[in-house]
Write an enzyme that holds these catalytic residues in place. Structure first.
Site, PDB file in Angstrom:
ATOM      1  N   GLY A  12       0.825  -1.212   0.000  1.00 28.74           N
ATOM      2  CA  GLY A  12       0.000   0.000   0.000  1.00 28.74           C
ATOM      3  C   GLY A  12       0.856   1.258   0.000  1.00 28.74           C
ATOM      4  N   GLY A  38      -3.657  -1.788  -2.764  1.00 27.31           N
ATOM      5  CA  GLY A  38      -2.219  -1.622  -3.003  1.00 27.31           C
ATOM      6  C   GLY A  38      -1.853  -2.283  -4.314  1.00 27.31           C
ATOM      7  N   LEU A  63      -2.879 -17.123   8.740  1.00 30.33           N
ATOM      8  CA  LEU A  63      -1.633 -16.570   8.208  1.00 30.33           C
ATOM      9  C   LEU A  63      -0.758 -17.650   7.573  1.00 30.33           C
ATOM     10  CD1 LEU A  63      -0.888 -14.193  11.204  1.00 30.33           C
ATOM     11  CD2 LEU A  63      -1.488 -13.503   8.862  1.00 30.33           C
ATOM     12  N   TYR A 148     -14.887   1.576   9.307  1.00 28.08           N
ATOM     13  CA  TYR A 148     -13.469   1.909   9.496  1.00 28.08           C
ATOM     14  C   TYR A 148     -13.218   2.405  10.926  1.00 28.08           C
ATOM     15  CZ  TYR A 148      -8.962   4.176   8.383  1.00 28.08           C
ATOM     16  OH  TYR A 148      -7.638   4.572   8.345  1.00 28.08           O
ATOM     17  N   ARG A 189      -8.668  10.017  -1.850  1.00 30.04           N
ATOM     18  CA  ARG A 189      -8.436  10.961  -0.752  1.00 30.04           C
ATOM     19  C   ARG A 189      -8.143  12.349  -1.326  1.00 30.04           C
ATOM     20  NH1 ARG A 189      -4.638   7.113   2.954  1.00 30.04           N
ATOM     21  NH2 ARG A 189      -4.510   5.918   1.023  1.00 30.04           N
TER      22      ARG A 189
HETATM   23  P1  NAD Z   1      -3.587   1.880   1.428  1.00 25.95           P
HETATM   24  O1  NAD Z   1      -4.995   1.577   1.080  1.00 25.95           O
HETATM   25  O2  NAD Z   1      -2.710   2.457   0.392  1.00 25.95           O
HETATM   26  O3  NAD Z   1      -2.857   0.580   1.985  1.00 25.95           O
HETATM   27  C1  NAD Z   1      -3.513  -0.469   2.617  1.00 25.95           C
HETATM   28  C2  NAD Z   1      -2.915  -1.771   2.106  1.00 25.95           C
HETATM   29  O4  NAD Z   1      -3.542  -2.876   2.799  1.00 25.95           O
HETATM   30  C3  NAD Z   1      -3.171  -1.994   0.619  1.00 25.95           C
HETATM   31  O5  NAD Z   1      -1.984  -2.415  -0.010  1.00 25.95           O
HETATM   32  C4  NAD Z   1      -4.245  -3.085   0.581  1.00 25.95           C
HETATM   33  O6  NAD Z   1      -4.202  -3.850  -0.594  1.00 25.95           O
HETATM   34  C5  NAD Z   1      -3.894  -3.862   1.842  1.00 25.95           C
HETATM   35  N1  NAD Z   1      -5.019  -4.637   2.413  1.00 25.95           N
HETATM   36  C6  NAD Z   1      -6.278  -4.214   2.671  1.00 25.95           C
HETATM   37  N2  NAD Z   1      -7.010  -5.200   3.219  1.00 25.95           N
HETATM   38  C7  NAD Z   1      -6.176  -6.275   3.337  1.00 25.95           C
HETATM   39  C8  NAD Z   1      -6.339  -7.590   3.818  1.00 25.95           C
HETATM   40  N3  NAD Z   1      -7.509  -8.033   4.295  1.00 25.95           N
HETATM   41  N4  NAD Z   1      -5.273  -8.422   3.782  1.00 25.95           N
HETATM   42  C9  NAD Z   1      -4.074  -8.000   3.273  1.00 25.95           C
HETATM   43  N5  NAD Z   1      -3.870  -6.771   2.803  1.00 25.95           N
HETATM   44  C10 NAD Z   1      -4.904  -5.917   2.822  1.00 25.95           C
HETATM   45  O7  NAD Z   1      -3.652   2.826   2.715  1.00 25.95           O
HETATM   46  P2  NAD Z   1      -2.494   3.569   3.506  1.00 25.95           P
HETATM   47  O8  NAD Z   1      -2.753   5.014   3.438  1.00 25.95           O
HETATM   48  O9  NAD Z   1      -1.169   3.043   3.099  1.00 25.95           O
HETATM   49  O10 NAD Z   1      -2.819   3.114   5.001  1.00 25.95           O
HETATM   50  C11 NAD Z   1      -2.092   2.064   5.616  1.00 25.95           C
HETATM   51  C12 NAD Z   1      -2.591   1.868   7.048  1.00 25.95           C
HETATM   52  O11 NAD Z   1      -2.424   3.075   7.790  1.00 25.95           O
HETATM   53  C13 NAD Z   1      -4.074   1.501   7.134  1.00 25.95           C
HETATM   54  O12 NAD Z   1      -4.252   0.573   8.155  1.00 25.95           O
HETATM   55  C14 NAD Z   1      -4.734   2.807   7.507  1.00 25.95           C
HETATM   56  O13 NAD Z   1      -5.915   2.612   8.238  1.00 25.95           O
HETATM   57  C15 NAD Z   1      -3.663   3.470   8.361  1.00 25.95           C
HETATM   58  N6  NAD Z   1      -3.805   4.927   8.316  1.00 25.95           N
HETATM   59  C16 NAD Z   1      -3.396   5.627   7.228  1.00 25.95           C
HETATM   60  C17 NAD Z   1      -3.558   6.992   7.193  1.00 25.95           C
HETATM   61  C18 NAD Z   1      -3.105   7.818   6.029  1.00 25.95           C
HETATM   62  O14 NAD Z   1      -3.307   9.033   6.032  1.00 25.95           O
HETATM   63  N7  NAD Z   1      -2.457   7.259   5.023  1.00 25.95           N
HETATM   64  C19 NAD Z   1      -4.160   7.661   8.277  1.00 25.95           C
HETATM   65  C20 NAD Z   1      -4.596   6.900   9.349  1.00 25.95           C
HETATM   66  C21 NAD Z   1      -4.385   5.532   9.374  1.00 25.95           C
HETATM   67  N1  UDP Z   2     -12.483  16.110   0.310  1.00 29.58           N
HETATM   68  C1  UDP Z   2     -12.819  17.070  -0.634  1.00 29.58           C
HETATM   69  N2  UDP Z   2     -12.737  16.729  -1.952  1.00 29.58           N
HETATM   70  C2  UDP Z   2     -12.319  15.518  -2.372  1.00 29.58           C
HETATM   71  C3  UDP Z   2     -11.960  14.545  -1.400  1.00 29.58           C
HETATM   72  C4  UDP Z   2     -12.066  14.889  -0.066  1.00 29.58           C
HETATM   73  O1  UDP Z   2     -13.196  18.198  -0.306  1.00 29.58           O
HETATM   74  O2  UDP Z   2     -12.252  15.293  -3.592  1.00 29.58           O
HETATM   75  C5  UDP Z   2     -12.554  16.497   1.738  1.00 29.58           C
HETATM   76  C6  UDP Z   2     -13.319  15.522   2.616  1.00 29.58           C
HETATM   77  O3  UDP Z   2     -14.694  15.845   2.616  1.00 29.58           O
HETATM   78  C7  UDP Z   2     -12.650  15.736   3.954  1.00 29.58           C
HETATM   79  C8  UDP Z   2     -11.200  16.093   3.600  1.00 29.58           C
HETATM   80  O4  UDP Z   2     -11.236  16.497   2.245  1.00 29.58           O
HETATM   81  O5  UDP Z   2     -13.237  16.811   4.623  1.00 29.58           O
HETATM   82  C9  UDP Z   2     -10.242  14.920   3.761  1.00 29.58           C
HETATM   83  O6  UDP Z   2     -10.785  13.839   3.056  1.00 29.58           O
HETATM   84  P1  UDP Z   2      -9.997  12.469   2.828  1.00 29.58           P
HETATM   85  O7  UDP Z   2     -10.925  11.561   2.090  1.00 29.58           O
HETATM   86  O8  UDP Z   2      -8.664  12.731   2.257  1.00 29.58           O
HETATM   87  O9  UDP Z   2      -9.705  11.908   4.292  1.00 29.58           O
HETATM   88  P2  UDP Z   2     -10.514  11.895   5.672  1.00 29.58           P
HETATM   89  O10 UDP Z   2      -9.726  12.782   6.554  1.00 29.58           O
HETATM   90  O11 UDP Z   2     -11.895  12.401   5.483  1.00 29.58           O
HETATM   91  O12 UDP Z   2     -10.494  10.471   6.059  1.00 29.58           O
END
Ligand code: NAD
Ligand code: UDP
Length: 321
Positions: A12, A38, A63, A148, A189
Site C-alpha cells: 500500500g 495496493g 496466516l 473503518y 483521498r
Molecule cells: P492503502 O490503502 O494504500 O494501503 C492499505 C494496504 O492494505 C493496501 O496495499 C491493501 O491492498 C492492503 N489490504 C487491505 N485489506 C487487506 C487484507 N484483508 N489483507 C491483506 N492486505 C490488505 O492505505 P495507507 O494510506 O497506506 O494506510 C495504511 C494503514 O495506515 C491503514 O491501516 C490505515 O488505516 C492506516 N492509516 C493511514 C492513514 C493515512 O493518512 N495514510 C491515516 C490513518 C491511518
Molecule cells: N475532500 C474534498 N474533496 C475531495 C476529497 C475529499 O473536499 O475530492 C474532503 C473531505 O470531505 C474531507 C477532507 O477532504 O473533509 C479529507 O478527506 P480524505 O478523504 O482525504 O480523508 P478523511 O480525513 O476524510 O479520512
C-alpha cells in the site's frame, strides 16, 4: 540488530514506503497484501532485494507459515481512503478486527511485537480540539464511516486486551492524514484527488464549502514516526501527524497554485459524518519519541505533484503563475 519483520499491507501507500526503510536498514521483510488497494508496482524497486518477499495474502484468512519467523509485525493492512473502505464495509470491518486477531494470536505464540496502524478517525468528528490521546472520541457507530472508525477502535481495544491478558507486546499509532508519492490517482483521498484534477484540467471538487480542516503529514515524516514508535518505550496510543492545520479550501488553492493549473474550484455535497476539524496534539509523541514532522506542506506537495506528473505522463503544460 537485524530483525525479521512482517508488514501486512506492505504494497500500500504507507506500507511500501515503510518496506523501503526497513530493507534499507538491513532487516528481512515479508510483506503480505491482498492488493485490494495496493499494488505490486509500489514495491517493484525491492523485487531484487534478497531481504524482501511479497506474498499475496488476505489477513482475514489464517496466516501463511512464513509469518512465524517475524519478531516484529507492522499491521498496515486496511483500506484507508473513505471511498474504498466504504465500498466494502464488511471486508473493512473484518480486516480491522479478524485480520488483527490473527496477528495478535501469532504474537501470542511467537512473542513478536505487534504495531497497529490506528487512526485519527477513532476521534470521529471531534468535540475536543486539537486532539490529545486522552480524548475518547465522538464516533457515529452506525454511519457510513463506522466500518473503518469502529473497526479501528475495536482494533485498539483488542491490542490492549491481548496486552493485559497475555502480555503481548503492542504498539499503537493514531495516524493523521498522510500524503506523498505513491498515492494512487484513483485513491479518492483529498490530496490525490486535487492534484490529479489540477494536472488534468478538471475542476477541483471541494466537499461542502471547504471550511473543514485537516492536518497533512508528509509520508517520510509519518514513516519515521511509525518506526520510532515500534522501537520506542511506549505501547501508545500516540498521535503521529503534523500539527499544522489547513482548511480543505486552502489546500485546493495551494494545489492550483503549485501546479500552475487553470482548473476551477467547485463545491460538492459534504459526505455524511465528515469530521469538521482535525489536528493532532503531538506533545506526548514528542516527549516520548523525540519526533516531530520536518517537511512543510509546500515542500511535500511539490514532491507529490512531481510524482503525479510522472504517473499521469502529464508534461509541465501549465505555466506557473
Ligand atoms: P492503502 O490503502 O494504500 O494501503 C492499505 C494496504 O492494505 C493496501 O496495499 C491493501 O491492498 C492492503 N489490504 C487491505 N485489506 C487487506 C487484507 N484483508 N489483507 C491483506 N492486505 C490488505 O492505505 P495507507 O494510506 O497506506 O494506510 C495504511 C494503514 O495506515 C491503514 O491501516 C490505515 O488505516 C492506516 N492509516 C493511514 C492513514 C493515512 O493518512 N495514510 C491515516 C490513518 C491511518
Ligand atoms: N475532500 C474534498 N474533496 C475531495 C476529497 C475529499 O473536499 O475530492 C474532503 C473531505 O470531505 C474531507 C477532507 O477532504 O473533509 C479529507 O478527506 P480524505 O478523504 O482525504 O480523508 P478523511 O480525513 O476524510 O479520512
Amino acid at each position: 540488530m537485524s530483525e525479521t519483520i512482517l508488514v501486512p499491507g506492505g504494497a500500500g501507500f504507507l506500507g511500501s514506503h515503510l518496506c523501503d526503510r526497513l530493507v534499507a536498514a538491513g532487516h528481512e521483510v515479508i510483506a503480505l497484501d491482498d492488493f485490494s488497494s495496493g499494488e505490486r508496482a509500489h514495491v517493484a524497486q525491492l523485487a531484487d532485494a534478497r531481504r524482501f518477499r511479497l506474498l499475496r495474502h488476505d489477513i482475514t484468512q489464517p496466516l501463511p507459515r512464513e509469518a512465524v519467523a517475524a519478531t516484529q509485525i507492522y499491521n498496515l493492512a486496511c483500506p484507508a481512503s473513505p471511498p474504498h473502505y466504504q465500498a466494502r464495509p464488511v471486508q473493512t470491518t473484518l480486516t480491522s478486527v479478524l485480520g488483527l486477531w490473527h496477528l495478535l494470536e501469532l504474537s501470542r505464540q511467537s512473542g513478536a511485537r505487534v504495531f497497529q496502524a490506528s487512526t485519527s478517525e477513532v476521534y470521529g468528528d471531534p468535540q475536543v480540539h486539537p486532539q490529545t490521546e486522552d480524548y475518547v472520541g465522538h464516533v457515529n457507530p452506525i454511519g457510513p464511516r463506522s466500518c473503518y472508525d469502529e473497526g479501528k477502535r475495536c482494533g485498539e481495544a483488542m491490542c490492549f486486551a491481548y496486552h493485559r491478558q497475555y502480555a503481548v507486546p503492542i504498539r499503537v499509532a493514531r495516524i493523521f492524514n498522510s500524503y506523498g508519492p505513491r498515492l494512487r490517482p484513483g485513491d479518492g483521498r483529498v490530496v490525490s484527488n486535487f492534484i490529479v484534477q489540477a494536472l488534468t484540467g478538471q475542476a477541483l471538487t471541494v466537499y461542502g464549502h471547504g471550511e473543514q480542516t485537516r492536518s497533512f503529514c508528509y509520508v517520510d515524516d509519518t514513516v519515521e514516526g511509525l518506526i520510532r514508535l515500534m522501537n520506542g518505550p511506549s505501547e501508545g496510543p500516540l498521535n503521529i501527524g503534523n500539527p499544522v492545520e489547513h482548511t480543505v479550501l486552502e489546500l485546493a488553492e495551494r494545489v492550483v497554485r503549485l501546479t500552475g493549473s487553470r482548473s476551477a474550484i467547485e463545491c460538492r455535497p459534504l459526505p455524511q459524518d465528515d469530521p469538521q476539524r482535525r489536528r493532532p496534539d503531538i506533545s506526548r509523541t514528542e516527549a516520548v519519541l523525540g519526533w516531530r514532522p520536518k517537511v512543510s506542506l509546500e515542500d511535500g506537495l511539490r514532491e507529490t505533484i512531481a510524482h503525479f506528473r510522472h504517473e499521469l505522463g502529464v508534461a509541465r503544460t501549465f505555466a506557473v503563475a
